[in-house]
Design a protein around this motif. Structure first.
Motif, mmCIF file in Angstrom:
data_model
loop_
_atom_site.group_PDB
_atom_site.id
_atom_site.type_symbol
_atom_site.label_atom_id
_atom_site.label_comp_id
_atom_site.label_asym_id
_atom_site.label_seq_id
_atom_site.Cartn_x
_atom_site.Cartn_y
_atom_site.Cartn_z
ATOM 1 N N HIS B 200 0.812 -1.207 0.000
ATOM 2 C CA HIS B 200 0.000 0.000 0.000
ATOM 3 C C HIS B 200 0.845 1.256 0.000
ATOM 4 O O HIS B 200 0.732 2.108 -0.845
ATOM 5 C CB HIS B 200 -0.926 0.002 1.209
ATOM 6 N N VAL B 414 11.517 0.816 16.212
ATOM 7 C CA VAL B 414 10.105 1.180 16.394
ATOM 8 C C VAL B 414 9.369 1.073 15.063
ATOM 9 O O VAL B 414 8.267 0.538 14.978
ATOM 10 C CB VAL B 414 9.989 2.608 16.956
ATOM 11 N N TYR B 415 10.010 1.581 14.024
ATOM 12 C CA TYR B 415 9.396 1.545 12.694
ATOM 13 C C TYR B 415 9.073 0.111 12.287
ATOM 14 O O TYR B 415 7.982 -0.197 11.815
ATOM 15 C CB TYR B 415 10.347 2.180 11.683
ATOM 16 N N CYS B 417 8.765 -2.474 14.235
ATOM 17 C CA CYS B 417 7.743 -3.076 15.100
ATOM 18 C C CYS B 417 6.362 -2.578 14.749
ATOM 19 O O CYS B 417 5.370 -3.242 15.014
ATOM 20 C CB CYS B 417 8.032 -2.759 16.560
ATOM 21 N N ASN B 418 6.291 -1.406 14.159
ATOM 22 C CA ASN B 418 4.986 -0.857 13.811
ATOM 23 C C ASN B 418 4.509 -1.348 12.454
ATOM 24 O O ASN B 418 3.406 -1.063 12.038
ATOM 25 C CB ASN B 418 5.046 0.668 13.815
ATOM 26 N N ARG B 420 3.184 -3.915 9.600
ATOM 27 C CA ARG B 420 2.410 -5.145 9.505
ATOM 28 C C ARG B 420 2.483 -5.608 8.069
ATOM 29 O O ARG B 420 2.395 -4.807 7.147
ATOM 30 C CB ARG B 420 0.956 -4.907 9.876
ATOM 31 N N GLY B 423 -1.518 -7.411 7.730
ATOM 32 C CA GLY B 423 -2.202 -7.576 9.003
ATOM 33 C C GLY B 423 -1.438 -8.365 10.044
ATOM 34 O O GLY B 423 -1.858 -8.448 11.180
ATOM 35 N N PRO B 425 2.093 -9.050 12.319
ATOM 36 C CA PRO B 425 3.256 -8.287 12.767
ATOM 37 C C PRO B 425 4.517 -8.645 11.977
ATOM 38 O O PRO B 425 4.734 -9.804 11.644
ATOM 39 C CB PRO B 425 3.411 -8.661 14.236
ATOM 40 N N PHE B 427 7.819 -7.508 12.734
ATOM 41 C CA PHE B 427 9.088 -7.603 13.449
ATOM 42 C C PHE B 427 8.794 -7.974 14.888
ATOM 43 O O PHE B 427 8.952 -7.174 15.785
ATOM 44 C CB PHE B 427 9.790 -6.253 13.372
ATOM 45 N N ALA B 428 8.295 -9.154 15.112
ATOM 46 C CA ALA B 428 8.007 -9.569 16.478
ATOM 47 C C ALA B 428 8.527 -10.977 16.660
ATOM 48 O O ALA B 428 8.385 -11.820 15.774
ATOM 49 C CB ALA B 428 6.517 -9.518 16.740
#
Lengths: 386, 448
Positions: B200, B414-415, B417-418, B420, B423, B425, B427-428
């Motif tokens: 997107h 942070v980027y 981890c944010n 998706r 839909g 995650p 980076f988890a």
């Protein structure tokens, strides 16, 4: 998902250094600071156990939602407001004192505002993400940084320069009656458990918080290390001369074979990550509390597209930090952090009491709801009651 | 029929349109000889119609043979011809005969994602052959295959969606389908283009779709419940949703012994971190915080910089420009010239630049470490992203030194981890809820 709970416990425990807890304890080392430590461990553990048990009864609900459930709207908003103040101030104090530390030890020539700007931008960016992203970040950063931090702590404890006699002398002061302010400050180490107030939103129904014995274990270790190790390095008297006591303490350590000789720099770089992490969490919590005061913003934990209000709130917090940095200095900051530590303790106690009350109310209402079906046998109310 | 076809297509010269007469009866017949396999046309149509003509048999063949499809609608005709079918009209009925000329008959060798011990075959530019490769490797009855057809796509690129029906997450599948529907470009030529159209945000810093040429990687991801998109005419397929860590895994990690593969994975992460931060660290150490390093090392670095007349960041930018130009040149040039370019570039980058006191010798080491570490990253898209991202770190370090680099690292995490991916995650760690779900339902484990 219970591991996320313990991440909060760990990093808040580590952050006691930046909240000037050791400096405060050390200034009371001959006047009841030592005896406050075991008391704080007991009180902190008790609070952590109580709050975590209470939160387990409300899976998937953050504190604002729990307030909304049991309290009138105006009171809930008022309590949220207290939450905003206490959390946001915590972040602001850490951001200020850390950017100051950086100014002292890293970039003494650059203007302190530049350091503050860089860190504030990072914090705005990080805190405005959604709760789930914040949690992932917690995990990632802790996994990256804690091994090294633990290694530094271990290195400090095993260092030949650590004078155990000095530690012994101070430890013997345990017989003095505890000083109140040291007690309040020392309980901060256990405050990580309080972050469940917001992050309880992310828990799933029926979760069980196991391994809670980790909390006293971690807290005790951090408290003892951050209090006694500086005394061991600087001696019983000289240790009182420093404000950023741990930065000076790590500067006593040398890595013989590394690229970087002075452990101080490694320590500071790692604590940059941790401080940003702390500020991110506190500001994020404050932001979510703020949003919870308005019905327009229902709690959304997984929302990669950042709504504009997140940005506004975080930018406002950063602006307050700048204003604070303009009017304050190290000494005033120290006083504010003392005030913060004390008020935080009382708010934690009040919060625990409130939570216990809520659990009691919840039980009562459940019993009441369960009672009618027995008499009337209405299937609809049975479904809602169970 | 012939006239209509000619009208529809504007009477192109490479279209053969004939009315054939074998003495008994007539047949209208047209096709693009360039797109059809002429031998198949001969065996399938011309021989039965001419040398061995038997009206009954011929009619039976038209109706029963799988190669012949009824095509009664005149508006379909030009489309079929363009796909390589032969159109014929016999006794008032129209049929299309599939005699598409296939360029590929066997799988390609792997070119981009080499593997030492794994399978050596890669996808080809033919979708049917690719499908065969996947079906062979992932021989499961739960493999779901869907056409994704869009009429307004001019190249009529055939797009196919594959997934394991038992393991795929239905919400993710829905999301992928809707993203695919949103693609409104009418000419899709390569998998990378589809990736761009499906992600997107166009200015994303990391890829959320893994592009691979390896059937074994595809099969492994299908088994994990991922979704695969195949595009006709592309050697690469798209895997989604993926995570950060998927881009740093080579298939050999699954085939080599445990400790060896762990070692290689760790090596890759270190290399990624080095290529990302080393130029920035060089700038910050030289220009901001020389005291961070031990004294001897700081002196060495400063000594090697003694003759360099400008600040460190100019030095870094010069060298990074050179190395990027060299990499780009050796990829785009024909293979024979490419090695020359590398030699010349190596000489310039190595000795001459340092002797001319344009850059310090430490900087040369930094440059080569950056370049080599970048090649360690197994996924080429991902390594491009890292290559670009390194300049962000350089820019920050110019203005704020070491602290800036660490803060940027924080922001990067942070980027990530944010982010998706469809839909899920990006980076988890330890996201094993799915596995648990599968364990609860033993039917899921059986498949694959």
């Amino acid at each position: 998902m219970i591991r996320f709970y313990y991440y909060h416990v760990v990093y808040v425990g580590l952050m006691n250094i930046m909240m000037l807890v050791p400096a405060l304890l050390i200034s009371h080392r001959f006047s009841g600071g030592v005896s406050a430590i075991p008391l704080a461990i007991a009180a902190g553990t008790l609070i952590a156990y109580l709050t975590s048990s209470c939160f387990q009864r409300f899976p998937g609900l953050g504190l604002p939602e729990i307030f909304d459930r049991f309290l009138p709207r105006w009171l809930a908003c008022f309590l949220n407001g207290i939450g905003i103040v206490i959390w946001a101030t915590g972040g602001i104090i850490v951001l200020y004192s850390y950017s100051n530390t950086i100014g002292l030890f890293f970039n003494p020539e650059t203007s302190p505002y530049i350091n503050l700007t860089i860190m504030a931008i990072a914090c705005i960016w990080a805190a405005s993400r959604c709760s789930r992203s914040v949690q992932f970040t917690n995990e990632m950063l802790l996994i990256l940084s804690t091994p090294m931090i633990f290694w530094i702590l271990l290195k400090a404890m095993l260092s030949p320069w650590l004078d155990w006699d000095a530690i012994w002398i101070v430890a013997n002061q345990v017989t003095k009656p505890p000083s109140a302010i040291s007690f309040y400050a020392a309980t901060f180490v256990f405050s990580g458990a309080m972050n469940a107030t917001l992050f309880n939103r992310l828990t799933k129904p029926g979760y069980k918080l196991r391994y809670r014995w980790i909390i006293p274990l971690i807290g005790t270790m951090f408290l003892l290390v951050s209090f006694f190790v500086p005394i061991g390095f600087h001696g019983t008297q000289a240790v009182g001369n420093y404000l950023y006591i741990w930065s000076v303490t790590t500067d006593c350590l040398i890595m013989k074979y590394g690229f970087i000789q002075r452990v101080l720099y490694l320590f500071l770089l790692l604590y940059t990550l941790l401080s940003l992490l702390f500020v991110m969490n506190t500001w994020h919590t404050a932001m979510e509390f703020f949003k919870a005061c308005f019905r327009r913003y229902p709690p959304a934990t997984d929302q990669p597209r950042v709504p504009a209000v997140n940005w506004y709130v975080c930018i406002a917090l950063a602006a307050i930090t700048f204003a604070y940095a303009y009017f304050t200095n190290d000494l005033r900051n120290r006083i504010l952090s003392e005030i913060w530590l004390v008020s935080r303790f009382f708010i934690e106690v009040i919060l625990t009491a409130l939570l216990l009350l809520f659990v009691y109310m919840d039980r009562r209402s459940k019993q009441r709801r369960r009672a009618p079906p027995k008499s009337s046998g209405n299937p609809a109310s049975k479904a809602t009651g169970s | 029929m012939l006239k209509e076809v000619r009208d529809q297509l504007g009477n192109p010269d490479d279209l053969i349109t004939e009315t054939m007469d074998n003495g008994y009866t007539k047949m209208e017949f047209c096709f693009f000889p360039g797109m059809c396999d002429i031998n198949q046309v001969k065996d399938g149509i011309l021989v039965p119609f001419s040398y061995r003509f038997d009206p009954d048999e011929f009619r039976r063949m038209l109706h029963a043979d799988l190669g012949f499809i009824r095509a009664d609608k005149p508006e379909e005709w030009s489309g079929l011809l363009l796909k390589g079918f032969v159109l014929l009209q016999y006794e008032g009925e129209t049929f299309a005969f599939g005699a598409i000329r296939k360029m590929q008959t066997k799988p390609d060798p792997t070119q981009v994602e080499a593997s030492l011990q794994g399978p050596q075959s890669a996808y080809t530019e033919d979708l049917d052959l690719n499908l065969n490769l996947i079906r062979t490797l992932y021989n499961s009855k739960s493999l779901g295959v869907e056409w994704h057809e869009k009429n307004d796509i001019a190249s009529q690129s055939r797009i196919m969606l594959l997934y394991d029906r038992d393991k795929v997450d239905p919400t993710t599948l829905k999301e992928v389908r809707s993203r695919l529907d949103e693609v409104d470009k009418n000419l899709i030529l390569a998998a990378g283009q589809l990736v761009k159209l499906m992600s997107h945000k166009r200015h994303r810093m990391f890829p959320v779709i893994l592009v691979t040429e390896r059937p074994d990687r595809t099969a492994m991801h299908l088994n994990k419940g991922k979704i695969v998109i195949m595009l006709d005419g592309s050697r690469f397929v798209l895997l989604m949703p993926v995570r950060f860590f998927d881009f740093l895994s080579a298939m050999d990690d699954y085939y080599e012994p445990f400790w060896m593969s762990r070692f290689l994975i760790v090596l890759r992460y270190i290399a990624m971190l080095l290529t990302l931060t080393l130029p920035a660290l060089y700038i910050s150490v030289v220009s901001y915080n020389p005291e961070v390093f031990r004294v001897q090392l700081a002196f060495t670095i400063d000594g090697s910089r003694a003759a360099v007349p400008y600040p460190s960041f100019i030095e870094v930018l010069i060298m990074l420009f050179m190395i990027e130009a060299l990499i780009e040149a050796s990829i785009r040039l024909p293979r024979f010239v490419g090695s020359t370019a590398a030699t010349v570039g190596g000489l310039i980058l190595g000795q001459a630049a340092q002797q001319a006191a344009l850059v310090s010798s430490i900087m040369i080491i930094v440059t080569s470490v950056v370049a080599i570490s970048n090649f360690v990253i197994p996924n080429s898209t991902f390594s491009y992203f890292i290559r670009v991202l390194k300049y962000l770190f350089v820019a920050v370090s110019i203005f704020s030194g070491l602290i800036g680099v660490v803060v940027t690292l924080f922001m990067l995490i942070v980027y990530l981890c944010n982010m998706r991916s469809f839909g899920e995650p990006y980076f988890a760690l330890f996201i094993n809820e799915k596995k648990k779900k599968n364990k609860r339902n033993p039917a899921h484990q059986k498949a694959g």
